[in-house]
Write a protein that holds these residues in place. Sequence first.
Motif, mmCIF file in Angstrom:
data_model
loop_
_atom_site.group_PDB
_atom_site.id
_atom_site.type_symbol
_atom_site.label_atom_id
_atom_site.label_comp_id
_atom_site.label_asym_id
_atom_site.label_seq_id
_atom_site.Cartn_x
_atom_site.Cartn_y
_atom_site.Cartn_z
ATOM 1 N N ALA A 32 0.966 -1.163 -0.118
ATOM 2 C CA ALA A 32 -0.236 0.277 0.047
ATOM 3 C C ALA A 32 0.982 1.038 -0.392
ATOM 4 C CB ALA A 32 -1.155 0.107 1.410
ATOM 5 N N GLY A 33 0.198 2.768 -0.561
ATOM 6 C CA GLY A 33 1.266 4.080 -0.973
ATOM 7 C C GLY A 33 0.426 4.270 0.180
ATOM 8 N N ILE A 34 1.409 5.353 0.674
ATOM 9 C CA ILE A 34 1.192 6.207 2.478
ATOM 10 C C ILE A 34 0.750 7.659 1.741
ATOM 11 C CG2 ILE A 34 2.151 6.385 4.691
ATOM 12 C CD1 ILE A 34 3.413 4.213 4.907
ATOM 13 N N ALA A 35 -0.122 8.707 2.090
ATOM 14 C CA ALA A 35 -0.551 9.955 1.969
ATOM 15 C C ALA A 35 0.699 10.283 3.202
ATOM 16 C CB ALA A 35 -1.744 9.708 2.114
ATOM 17 N N LEU A 36 1.547 11.568 2.751
ATOM 18 C CA LEU A 36 2.381 11.488 3.435
ATOM 19 C C LEU A 36 2.617 13.008 3.238
ATOM 20 C CD1 LEU A 36 4.973 9.104 2.606
ATOM 21 C CD2 LEU A 36 3.686 9.450 4.764
ATOM 22 N N THR A 37 3.037 14.199 3.909
ATOM 23 C CA THR A 37 3.359 15.299 4.327
ATOM 24 C C THR A 37 4.601 15.768 3.819
ATOM 25 O OG1 THR A 37 3.764 15.829 6.148
ATOM 26 C CG2 THR A 37 1.536 16.523 5.547
ATOM 27 N N GLY A 38 4.898 16.961 3.019
ATOM 28 C CA GLY A 38 6.652 17.272 2.888
ATOM 29 C C GLY A 38 7.459 16.684 3.653
ATOM 30 N N THR A 39 7.318 16.693 5.341
ATOM 31 C CA THR A 39 7.861 16.928 5.776
ATOM 32 C C THR A 39 8.886 15.026 6.223
ATOM 33 O OG1 THR A 39 7.253 17.596 7.625
ATOM 34 C CG2 THR A 39 8.106 18.788 6.641
ATOM 35 N N GLU A 40 7.102 14.633 6.388
ATOM 36 C CA GLU A 40 7.588 13.278 6.542
ATOM 37 C C GLU A 40 7.937 12.192 5.831
ATOM 38 O OE1 GLU A 40 2.605 12.708 8.672
ATOM 39 O OE2 GLU A 40 3.534 12.603 6.931
ATOM 40 N N ILE A 41 8.115 13.147 4.784
ATOM 41 C CA ILE A 41 9.152 12.070 3.544
ATOM 42 C C ILE A 41 10.023 12.018 3.108
ATOM 43 C CG2 ILE A 41 8.565 13.160 1.063
ATOM 44 C CD1 ILE A 41 9.035 9.442 1.401
ATOM 45 N N LYS A 42 10.209 13.430 4.688
ATOM 46 C CA LYS A 42 12.332 13.305 4.585
ATOM 47 C C LYS A 42 12.462 12.979 5.490
ATOM 48 C CE LYS A 42 12.180 17.816 1.873
ATOM 49 N NZ LYS A 42 12.723 19.891 2.000
ATOM 50 N N SER A 43 11.688 13.229 6.258
ATOM 51 C CA SER A 43 12.080 12.051 7.276
ATOM 52 C C SER A 43 12.535 10.414 7.747
ATOM 53 C CB SER A 43 11.051 11.755 9.383
ATOM 54 O OG SER A 43 11.039 13.520 9.453
ATOM 55 N N ILE A 44 11.557 9.902 6.616
ATOM 56 C CA ILE A 44 11.067 8.926 6.524
ATOM 57 C C ILE A 44 12.509 8.455 5.538
ATOM 58 C CG2 ILE A 44 10.678 6.948 4.804
ATOM 59 C CD1 ILE A 44 7.578 7.897 6.247
ATOM 60 N N ARG A 45 12.867 8.837 3.990
ATOM 61 C CA ARG A 45 14.467 9.222 3.852
ATOM 62 C C ARG A 45 15.426 8.695 4.298
ATOM 63 N NH1 ARG A 45 12.276 12.093 -1.118
ATOM 64 N NH2 ARG A 45 11.162 10.875 -2.258
ATOM 65 N N ALA A 46 15.513 9.713 5.930
ATOM 66 C CA ALA A 46 16.469 9.606 6.301
ATOM 67 C C ALA A 46 16.485 8.344 7.756
ATOM 68 C CB ALA A 46 16.382 11.280 7.688
ATOM 69 N N ARG A 47 15.872 7.478 6.914
ATOM 70 C CA ARG A 47 15.528 6.498 8.004
ATOM 71 C C ARG A 47 15.023 6.631 9.577
ATOM 72 N NH1 ARG A 47 18.738 4.395 4.221
ATOM 73 N NH2 ARG A 47 18.410 2.542 3.730
ATOM 74 N N ARG A 48 13.646 7.694 9.776
ATOM 75 C CA ARG A 48 13.841 8.245 10.885
ATOM 76 C C ARG A 48 11.845 7.852 10.852
ATOM 77 N NH1 ARG A 48 16.132 10.686 14.801
ATOM 78 N NH2 ARG A 48 15.276 12.260 15.422
ATOM 79 N N ILE A 49 12.089 6.275 11.337
ATOM 80 C CA ILE A 49 10.742 6.018 11.082
ATOM 81 C C ILE A 49 9.953 4.624 12.413
ATOM 82 C CG2 ILE A 49 10.866 4.622 9.229
ATOM 83 C CD1 ILE A 49 8.000 4.806 8.874
ATOM 84 N N ASN A 50 9.486 4.295 12.963
ATOM 85 C CA ASN A 50 9.661 3.362 13.656
ATOM 86 C C ASN A 50 8.040 2.478 14.024
ATOM 87 O OD1 ASN A 50 9.439 1.536 15.884
ATOM 88 N ND2 ASN A 50 10.117 2.479 17.077
ATOM 89 N N ILE A 51 7.784 2.024 12.530
ATOM 90 C CA ILE A 51 6.945 0.592 12.765
ATOM 91 C C ILE A 51 6.880 -0.682 14.101
ATOM 92 C CG2 ILE A 51 6.265 1.425 9.997
ATOM 93 C CD1 ILE A 51 7.603 -1.604 10.332
#
Length: 158
Positions: A32-51
């Motif tokens: 599934a795709g995720i609807a994100l804002t601009g700063t969220e995708i930048k944080s994900i690209r920096a691997r700053r996500i916890n699932i």
Amino acid sequence: MAKKKRTQNDKNLMAQNRKARHDYRVLQTYEAGIALTGTEIKSIRARRINIKDGFAQIRDGQPTLMNVHISEYAQGNQFNHDPLRNRKLLLHKQEIKRLARETDKKGITLIPLKVYLKKGFAKVLLGVAEGKRDYDKRETIKRRDQEREISRVLKKRR
């Protein structure tokens, strides 16, 4: 010891829920795709996500990813996002209906297994899963140890 080369998949993998396959029996997976804002995708690209504690639910015919922590972007200033907000998942209507039917059954839940980038877009691998009991977990560990021992013995024979 030689360094392990990063493959294309490793490079695109942003987060993985390793504990999920230990705690749940994954019956089926969906991308599934995720609807994100601009700063969220930048944080994900920096691997700053916890699932690790995340899950998904279908409310009013719309799948939603909940309890997934995406850290605030360091340079985001006033445009930063709420780290724990609920995020809309992008799926086809048929998939949403199928997931709704499956999650109506008792003991079945949707859990995020991986978050990765595909052609520049953030995707989540959702697992339709049922919880394991403690004795199931012990059995899985026992079986894995036995397989490891068998492979070790076979390796010595060569």
